[in-house]
Design a protein around this motif. Structure first.
Motif, PDB file in Angstrom:
ATOM      1  N   TYR A  44     -46.744  34.009 -11.418  1.00  0.00           N
ATOM      2  CA  TYR A  44     -47.144  32.770 -10.765  1.00  0.00           C
ATOM      3  C   TYR A  44     -48.527  32.956 -10.150  1.00  0.00           C
ATOM      4  O   TYR A  44     -48.934  34.081  -9.828  1.00  0.00           O
ATOM      5  CB  TYR A  44     -46.147  32.389  -9.677  1.00  0.00           C
ATOM      6  CG  TYR A  44     -44.732  32.238 -10.173  1.00  0.00           C
ATOM      7  CD1 TYR A  44     -44.266  31.017 -10.644  1.00  0.00           C
ATOM      8  CD2 TYR A  44     -43.863  33.324 -10.182  1.00  0.00           C
ATOM      9  CE1 TYR A  44     -42.968  30.870 -11.111  1.00  0.00           C
ATOM     10  CE2 TYR A  44     -42.561  33.195 -10.643  1.00  0.00           C
ATOM     11  CZ  TYR A  44     -42.124  31.971 -11.108  1.00  0.00           C
ATOM     12  OH  TYR A  44     -40.842  31.835 -11.575  1.00  0.00           O
TER      13      TYR A  44
ATOM     14  N   LYS B  75     -47.709  28.366 -13.172  1.00  0.00           N
ATOM     15  CA  LYS B  75     -47.033  29.491 -13.812  1.00  0.00           C
ATOM     16  C   LYS B  75     -47.996  30.122 -14.816  1.00  0.00           C
ATOM     17  O   LYS B  75     -48.755  29.429 -15.487  1.00  0.00           O
ATOM     18  CB  LYS B  75     -45.772  29.022 -14.530  1.00  0.00           C
ATOM     19  CG  LYS B  75     -44.681  28.519 -13.590  1.00  0.00           C
ATOM     20  CD  LYS B  75     -43.454  28.070 -14.373  1.00  0.00           C
ATOM     21  CE  LYS B  75     -42.361  27.585 -13.420  1.00  0.00           C
ATOM     22  NZ  LYS B  75     -41.165  27.106 -14.165  1.00  0.00           N
ATOM     23  N   VAL B  76     -47.960  31.443 -14.910  1.00  0.00           N
ATOM     24  CA  VAL B  76     -48.758  32.169 -15.892  1.00  0.00           C
ATOM     25  C   VAL B  76     -47.875  32.392 -17.117  1.00  0.00           C
ATOM     26  O   VAL B  76     -46.897  33.129 -17.054  1.00  0.00           O
ATOM     27  CB  VAL B  76     -49.256  33.510 -15.330  1.00  0.00           C
ATOM     28  CG1 VAL B  76     -50.055  34.270 -16.382  1.00  0.00           C
ATOM     29  CG2 VAL B  76     -50.095  33.284 -14.072  1.00  0.00           C
TER      30      VAL B  76
ATOM     31  N   HIS C 133     -50.702  36.321 -20.331  1.00  0.00           N
ATOM     32  CA  HIS C 133     -51.698  37.075 -19.574  1.00  0.00           C
ATOM     33  C   HIS C 133     -52.437  38.037 -20.502  1.00  0.00           C
ATOM     34  O   HIS C 133     -51.821  38.792 -21.251  1.00  0.00           O
ATOM     35  CB  HIS C 133     -51.036  37.871 -18.446  1.00  0.00           C
ATOM     36  CG  HIS C 133     -51.993  38.646 -17.597  1.00  0.00           C
ATOM     37  ND1 HIS C 133     -52.780  38.062 -16.632  1.00  0.00           N
ATOM     38  CD2 HIS C 133     -52.314  39.964 -17.597  1.00  0.00           C
ATOM     39  CE1 HIS C 133     -53.531  38.987 -16.057  1.00  0.00           C
ATOM     40  NE2 HIS C 133     -53.264  40.148 -16.620  1.00  0.00           N
TER      41      HIS C 133
ATOM     42  N   SER D 280     -55.935  34.139 -18.576  1.00  0.00           N
ATOM     43  CA  SER D 280     -54.504  33.817 -18.536  1.00  0.00           C
ATOM     44  C   SER D 280     -54.314  32.361 -18.933  1.00  0.00           C
ATOM     45  O   SER D 280     -55.092  31.490 -18.535  1.00  0.00           O
ATOM     46  CB  SER D 280     -53.918  34.043 -17.136  1.00  0.00           C
ATOM     47  OG  SER D 280     -53.892  35.414 -16.812  1.00  0.00           O
TER      48      SER D 280
ATOM     49  N   ILE E 102     -52.139  29.162 -18.330  1.00  0.00           N
ATOM     50  CA  ILE E 102     -51.307  28.733 -17.208  1.00  0.00           C
ATOM     51  C   ILE E 102     -50.751  27.334 -17.453  1.00  0.00           C
ATOM     52  O   ILE E 102     -51.269  26.565 -18.271  1.00  0.00           O
ATOM     53  CB  ILE E 102     -52.100  28.756 -15.878  1.00  0.00           C
ATOM     54  CG1 ILE E 102     -53.254  27.725 -15.902  1.00  0.00           C
ATOM     55  CG2 ILE E 102     -52.630  30.166 -15.596  1.00  0.00           C
ATOM     56  CD1 ILE E 102     -53.946  27.538 -14.562  1.00  0.00           C
TER      57      ILE E 102
ATOM     58  N   GLU F 101     -51.627  22.546 -19.444  1.00  0.00           N
ATOM     59  CA  GLU F 101     -51.832  23.941 -19.800  1.00  0.00           C
ATOM     60  C   GLU F 101     -53.271  24.199 -20.218  1.00  0.00           C
ATOM     61  O   GLU F 101     -53.950  23.315 -20.746  1.00  0.00           O
ATOM     62  CB  GLU F 101     -50.892  24.348 -20.937  1.00  0.00           C
ATOM     63  CG  GLU F 101     -49.423  24.323 -20.562  1.00  0.00           C
ATOM     64  CD  GLU F 101     -48.511  24.822 -21.666  1.00  0.00           C
ATOM     65  OE1 GLU F 101     -49.045  25.340 -22.681  1.00  0.00           O
ATOM     66  OE2 GLU F 101     -47.279  24.712 -21.523  1.00  0.00           O
TER      67      GLU F 101
ATOM     68  N   TYR G  44     -58.248  33.220  -9.993  1.00  0.00           N
ATOM     69  CA  TYR G  44     -56.960  32.859  -9.402  1.00  0.00           C
ATOM     70  C   TYR G  44     -56.332  34.074  -8.755  1.00  0.00           C
ATOM     71  O   TYR G  44     -56.736  35.214  -9.006  1.00  0.00           O
ATOM     72  CB  TYR G  44     -56.018  32.225 -10.436  1.00  0.00           C
ATOM     73  CG  TYR G  44     -55.262  33.174 -11.344  1.00  0.00           C
ATOM     74  CD1 TYR G  44     -54.035  33.702 -10.950  1.00  0.00           C
ATOM     75  CD2 TYR G  44     -55.746  33.500 -12.600  1.00  0.00           C
ATOM     76  CE1 TYR G  44     -53.319  34.552 -11.784  1.00  0.00           C
ATOM     77  CE2 TYR G  44     -55.041  34.336 -13.438  1.00  0.00           C
ATOM     78  CZ  TYR G  44     -53.818  34.862 -13.035  1.00  0.00           C
ATOM     79  OH  TYR G  44     -53.122  35.702 -13.862  1.00  0.00           O
TER      80      TYR G  44
ATOM     81  N   GLU H 175     -52.656  35.975  -8.007  1.00  0.00           N
ATOM     82  CA  GLU H 175     -51.245  36.046  -8.377  1.00  0.00           C
ATOM     83  C   GLU H 175     -50.380  36.052  -7.116  1.00  0.00           C
ATOM     84  O   GLU H 175     -50.738  36.670  -6.101  1.00  0.00           O
ATOM     85  CB  GLU H 175     -50.974  37.311  -9.195  1.00  0.00           C
ATOM     86  CG  GLU H 175     -49.578  37.376  -9.782  1.00  0.00           C
ATOM     87  CD  GLU H 175     -49.380  38.548 -10.706  1.00  0.00           C
ATOM     88  OE1 GLU H 175     -48.261  39.113 -10.726  1.00  0.00           O
ATOM     89  OE2 GLU H 175     -50.339  38.917 -11.416  1.00  0.00           O
TER      90      GLU H 175
END
Length: 251
Positions: free
Chosen positions: A3, A34-35, A38, A43, A45, A53, A61, A63
């Protein structure tokens, strides 16, 4: 599942994992996601508020763990209410935020935001949509933009509605799947949305209906034009610039 949260004023959301890739949207300060994939530098997301998305630079960002993510989305959202606000970070440095930034997340960073707005019953009156929209007047058009420093047509409508506690999807074609169809302009009220299509019949533009057959929309800049059964009429150009497809009542 990983996340994340956006700790900066805004971060580009790109179509592909590359700096030169098309910017399809932006992630504003405090937005949660949400990731879903990765990589070393990028990433992919999925934003919490609209499910949109795209790819974000890993440097842009932060985490967060599952507990903090779910706690933050369960909290009542508050948004920056002025076109530009100031956030003071825990190290006493400053950053600028744009309207719509999710400042309810500021406590996570131990930040202090000068101007914010919690949603209450007064805020969600449909009549407030036009007042909110006018805050963006003359903002330059920017493909993928979501701020008064640069906004596209659906980013504009999404932000206006979000600030009034109603969540639209990100793109105009997606927003057109929401709400109730109206048969005539005369049935519409200020705050309803008008959608416009291209020669192939694809919905590519959206704007917010105002009183007296006017519309506010992002085209070159956020501007006010005339609206009729054919579409948007630009008096400066003496021509219709967009072909009307459908009018929808969202609230």
């Amino acid at each position: 599942m990983k996340y994340g949260i956006c700790p900066i004023s805004l971060a580009p959301l790109r179509l592909q994992a590359a700096d030169a890739s098309e910017m399809v949207s932006q992630v504003l300060y405090g937005e949660l996601f949400k990731v879903i994939e990765h990589r070393k530098k990028w990433s992919r997301i999925r934003l919490h508020l609209d499910g949109y998305e795209g790819w974000i630079d890993n440097k842009q960002y932060q985490e967060i763990d599952s507990i903090d993510y779910h706690k933050l989305i369960d909290d009542n959202f508050a948004f920056a209410k002025d076109p530009i606000s100031i956030v003071t970070h825990s190290d006493e440095t400053l950053s600028t935020l744009t309207i719509g930034a999710q400042v309810s997340s500021a406590a996570y960073f131990q930040d202090s935001v000068a101007n914010q707005q919690s949603i209450d019953e007064e805020d969600i009156a449909k009549s407030n949509l036009i007042n909110t929209a006018l805050l963006f007047l003359n903002a330059p058009y920017l493909w993928g933009g979501k701020s008064p420093l640069g906004v596209d047509c659906s980013g504009f409508t999404q932000l206006v509605y979000r600030l009034n506690d109603f969540h639209l999807k990100r793109d105009a074609s997606e927003q057109a799947t929401q709400g109730e169809v109206l048969s005539f302009i005369e049935e519409s009220e200020p705050g309803d949305l008008a959608f416009f299509d291209n020669a192939d019949g694809d919905i590519t533009h959206v704007g917010i209906i105002m009183q007296d057959n006017h519309i506010i929309h992002a085209h070159g800049k956020v501007r006010i034009d005339r609206l009729d059964q054919s579409g948007i009429y630009n008096a400066q150009l003496n021509t219709h610039t967009h072909k009307l497809r459908v009018i929808k009542k969202m609230i």
